[in-house]
Design an enzyme around this catalytic site. Structure first.
Site, PDB file in Angstrom:
ATOM      1  N   HIS A 119       0.835  -1.202   0.000  1.00 25.80           N
ATOM      2  CA  HIS A 119       0.000   0.000   0.000  1.00 25.80           C
ATOM      3  C   HIS A 119       0.878   1.263   0.000  1.00 25.80           C
ATOM      4  O   HIS A 119       0.730   2.128  -0.876  1.00 25.80           O
ATOM      5  CB  HIS A 119      -0.909  -0.030   1.239  1.00 25.80           C
ATOM      6  CG  HIS A 119      -1.806   1.152   1.357  1.00 25.80           C
ATOM      7  ND1 HIS A 119      -3.119   1.139   0.951  1.00 25.80           N
ATOM      8  CD2 HIS A 119      -1.595   2.404   1.842  1.00 25.80           C
ATOM      9  CE1 HIS A 119      -3.669   2.317   1.172  1.00 25.80           C
ATOM     10  NE2 HIS A 119      -2.761   3.108   1.713  1.00 25.80           N
ATOM     11  N   GLU A 120       1.772   1.342   0.944  1.00 28.01           N
ATOM     12  CA  GLU A 120       2.633   2.536   1.017  1.00 28.01           C
ATOM     13  C   GLU A 120       3.553   2.584  -0.205  1.00 28.01           C
ATOM     14  O   GLU A 120       3.891   3.663  -0.702  1.00 28.01           O
ATOM     15  CB  GLU A 120       3.449   2.552   2.307  1.00 28.01           C
ATOM     16  CG  GLU A 120       2.622   2.507   3.601  1.00 28.01           C
ATOM     17  CD  GLU A 120       1.573   3.599   3.719  1.00 28.01           C
ATOM     18  OE1 GLU A 120       1.706   4.636   3.039  1.00 28.01           O
ATOM     19  OE2 GLU A 120       0.593   3.402   4.474  1.00 28.01           O
ATOM     20  N   GLU A 178      -4.675   7.789  -3.124  1.00 30.71           N
ATOM     21  CA  GLU A 178      -5.169   6.552  -2.510  1.00 30.71           C
ATOM     22  C   GLU A 178      -5.494   5.518  -3.585  1.00 30.71           C
ATOM     23  O   GLU A 178      -5.395   4.314  -3.363  1.00 30.71           O
ATOM     24  CB  GLU A 178      -6.394   6.891  -1.651  1.00 30.71           C
ATOM     25  CG  GLU A 178      -6.713   5.914  -0.562  1.00 30.71           C
ATOM     26  CD  GLU A 178      -5.618   5.794   0.498  1.00 30.71           C
ATOM     27  OE1 GLU A 178      -5.578   4.745   1.156  1.00 30.71           O
ATOM     28  OE2 GLU A 178      -4.802   6.733   0.676  1.00 30.71           O
TER      29      GLU A 178
END
Lengths: 506, 506
Positions: free
Chosen positions: B270-271, B300
């Protein structure tokens, strides 16, 4: 009303200084980050950030408000209202302000660019042992410093003005005296050591040592010294350093050599000594220009006190050698503590300053001191430095480099214009030995503390006498208040004679 | 002459913006440091440093020079001379300037203090499930935001002004439509999943997993994604985040849970998605306000695209499951890749947003969106939030918390005044699914790339279409240019129906 005005101005002045300190702290953190693992592709942009913050800091240091505050607080009527700390703050700021204001801004800016380029050129020059590409830069740097000295003014020797930047109050006259006295005793001692038949065996220091264990041992020893891990951290780097961002955040870096058990260990103790100084500055001084070590020499005295006077002492190893054996199982089974102690104190003339032993280190410094002194009395030319360097090495250490990379190009200092810095290292050794004499009187069972691994009273003594004062006291005030006399090289000589007389059975 | 004046002003303006960006970068580094290992005793002083730098940055953003430049470059004659990037820079600065200038400085300062205090109070309130101590702070924060909205102005719904801060151009009307459409399909899908007899087995995800191996695996997957380790680094933290200091220095943090193999892995991916965005912004935009993601929603979308559309896909695991087995020897011997794939996609309504699965996550967001909308239409009182929260959880997710700590107090956002931020998370899911549809058309063997572990063409496609533009394009421009249509929730619905229809055999 005037009291109100005074209080108001003082408050504003302090806030301004705190703001300047904030810039310094941010810059310090960026440098720490760049040296401990910042991704390389971000460095160019990060350097611009440093440029912006340094520029703002410099502007603040020479701003007209600063000049007005300094004039105001220097008036006898206002000066009388300042307390001791405030008066010292004003004096420190005034010194910086006067120094900065005398350099035309464009000239200073050009110099910053010059030294920044010069550092890159030096790196290449050192790598290829190519003095010729570095020489024109060094010539400009020396010439610019001579111009600056004329603008700043000087008393006696021009080099005094540079010395004063790192060791307030230090002069050529004083250094000639203490270095002369030191050399006079160190050179015959070195000859005697070289002639001794009782040389330590050192082969066991050069095995392969697990890096994780080296790290654990470094952390263990730092803990024993009283380094506060809630106010610091230990990281890896290429060129180890300590940096005090504020007394609650004083970071150490070290380097682990797999084939040398002592490199990281003594490096860590050395930087740990610097860090203890910065961690234990009085909280009252936070946010002021006094919240730092009083001079490079006194700072170095603390790193060297911990590294050499404590870390290379027999009682220290009587206690901690068992931990070396535990951290490197099997690797020291046949080595006695006495052998280990003697090996860590081997004396051997060598070409590289940062690899030198405790005794010959001072000779490396004297070579550099003599050269700097001659550069600024203009009695030696930059073009001749390689030859002068080699000659002095033969003269002081009895050996000479075969390449300029391991000779005149070995240190970064000159490429950044840091003339006057080198003497601090030897001053640190002398200050440390002198303090050692006093601490032995005031903590009578000093060796017993080491034998018991009880280092905290030593850290507390030094905090009380040295660390807490930050820059509130001058180096001379520190050494005089702590030891009862001014800098005296005899204590270092006595320490060397006793230590090596014993180790080498002279 | 006027051309010269124009060029000169433009040059000065750009230098000014670069300086502002330098402050942002320094502040970003300090935050990274505070969250990854800064010694705790230095934090108080470090916070003052942040205060000083943020204050300078804010001053620059509302300074009279800024106003003059914006007026000048907004004149039609000058505007016509600006290139596309420069025009967008002026527009961005103008938006910030107008927003900041409308708030009286003292009111803004009070608000900064309020939210900073409020965050500490929230931490305690959450810890003790004590809404009462937090309520007065939240009331003040909402009231202040309502005042700010009146000063900033609004069109349609007051909440639109807040939404626009995180997702330029987003409105209540649009969100009502897309969230409505999404909810309409997600709720019955969730019921069908809950009724399914084909639930995945998940016990094997909850063994004990060696931390060093988790770290190695995280680094391995980041490398596969094309994360550039010369332009970033991975560190540990409590609340994982990515931070783009500049495109050459984009850092990721993660958290290793010893009893959960997926937490660090999907957190890192995700990061990593956020980081790929920031690493691949065009170098032309460095030093400008456009050198960042275009909105929270698009940002996002990239973290979620990598985490969910790729990281939770079957072809991805067909390739990488062998590496899970290798990194945790013996721990997955009896687990087939299909079991692992299904387990990582388990759907189960839960109380905590950040632990939610891909499907129900959107319902958590809708609850918060509905509440924020009502707060700013003043149709719900802060005092009633715990009750409203629990009611909406029952309504949207069929479960309700028993304490406020796992209910209304679970997220930090409101304590810092970040209203309008939550929708970004669900927007990210919708954008990601919509882009997925396009990428499958343009890279026809998409699944084959995943099966082959060849993720680089995907990163390059996204760089070309999304990342390189930074903030030069608006979110609407990005999604329209990339996919040929505006935000459309149907793609996410289709994706869910296909994926879960298969996994749960619906």
């Amino acid at each position: 009303m005037t009291t109100n005005q005074f209080e108001h101005k003082l408050h504003e002045f302090k806030q301004y200084l705190q703001k300047m300190k904030s810039y310094e702290e941010a810059i310090g953190l960026i440098y720490w980050d760049m040296r401990t693992g910042a991704p390389k592709k971000g460095i160019a942009t990060r350097s611009e950030v440093v440029g912006v913050l340094s520029g703002e800091h410099f502007k603040m240091s020479v701003a007209s408000e600063m000049g007005e505050w300094l004039d105001y607080f220097s008036e006898p009527e206002q000066d009388a209202r300042l307390n001791r700390v405030e008066r010292k703050i004003v004096a420190e700021c005034k010194k910086d302000y006067d120094r900065s204001k005398r350099i035309p801004p464009q000239k200073y800016q050009d110099y910053v660019v010059l030294t920044s380029q010069s550092e890159s050129v030096w790196e290449e020059a050192k790598h290829n042992s190519n003095y010729a590409i570095f020489q024109p830069y060094l010539e400009k740097i020396v010439a610019t410093n001579l111009e600056f000295i004329d603008l700043w003014g000087y008393q006696g020797h021009k080099y005094n003005t540079l010395l004063d930047m790192y060791e307030p109050g230090m002069t050529v006259a004083k250094l000639d005296q203490v270095f002369g006295a030191l050399r006079e005793k160190v050179v015959p001692l070195l000859s005697a050591i070289q002639a001794s038949k009782h040389k330590p065996e050192t082969g066991f220091l050069k095995q392969t040592f697990d890096k994780e264990q080296q790290k654990k041992f470094s952390l263990f020893i730092l803990g024993q010294m009283g380094y506060d891990f809630d106010a610091g951290r230990l990281d890896e780097t290429v060129h180890p350093f300590a940096t005090g961002l504020n007394p609650g955040d004083v970071r150490i870096t070290t380097r682990y050599l797999l084939d040398d058990v002592n490199s990281a260990l003594f490096g860590t103790i050395h930087e740990g000594g610097h860090a203890l100084y910065e961690q234990n500055i009085s909280p009252d001084l936070i946010g002021t220009p006094l919240c730092t070590g009083t001079s490079m020499g006194i700072h170095e005295s603390q790193s060297r006190f911990w590294e050499n006077m404590i870390g290379r002492s027999r009682p220290f190893w009587n206690r901690y050698y068992q931990d070396v054996q535990k951290h490197y199982p099997g690797q020291f089974d046949s080595v006695r503590v006495e052998d280990f102690y003697r090996a860590t104190n081997e004396v051997k003339p060598s070409l590289i300053r940062i690899e030198a032993d405790e005794l010959t280190y001072n000779l490396h410094i004297m070579v550099r001191y003599e050269i700097e002194k001659e550069l600024f009395s203009e009695s030696v030319r930059v073009a001749d430095l390689p030859e002068v360097w080699n000659e002095k090495y033969r003269d002081y250490l009895g050996i000479a480099p075969t390449t300029n990379g391991e000779g005149v190009l070995q240190d970064v200092h000159w490429s950044g214009g840091a003339f006057g810095y080198f003497p601090s290292y030897a001053l640190g050794n002398m200050y440390a030995a002198q303090m050692m004499r006093t601490i032995r009187k005031e903590l009578p069972d000093f060796d017993g503390l080491l034998e018991a691994g009880n280092l905290i009273p030593i850290k507390e003594w030094l905090s009380e006498k040295v660390y807490r004062h930050g820059k509130l006291l001058t180096p001379t005030e520190i050494i005089t208040e702590v030891t009862g006399e001014e800098l005296n090289p005899d204590y270092l000589v006595d320490y060397f004679q006793e230590k090596y007389g014993d180790i080498y059975k002279l």
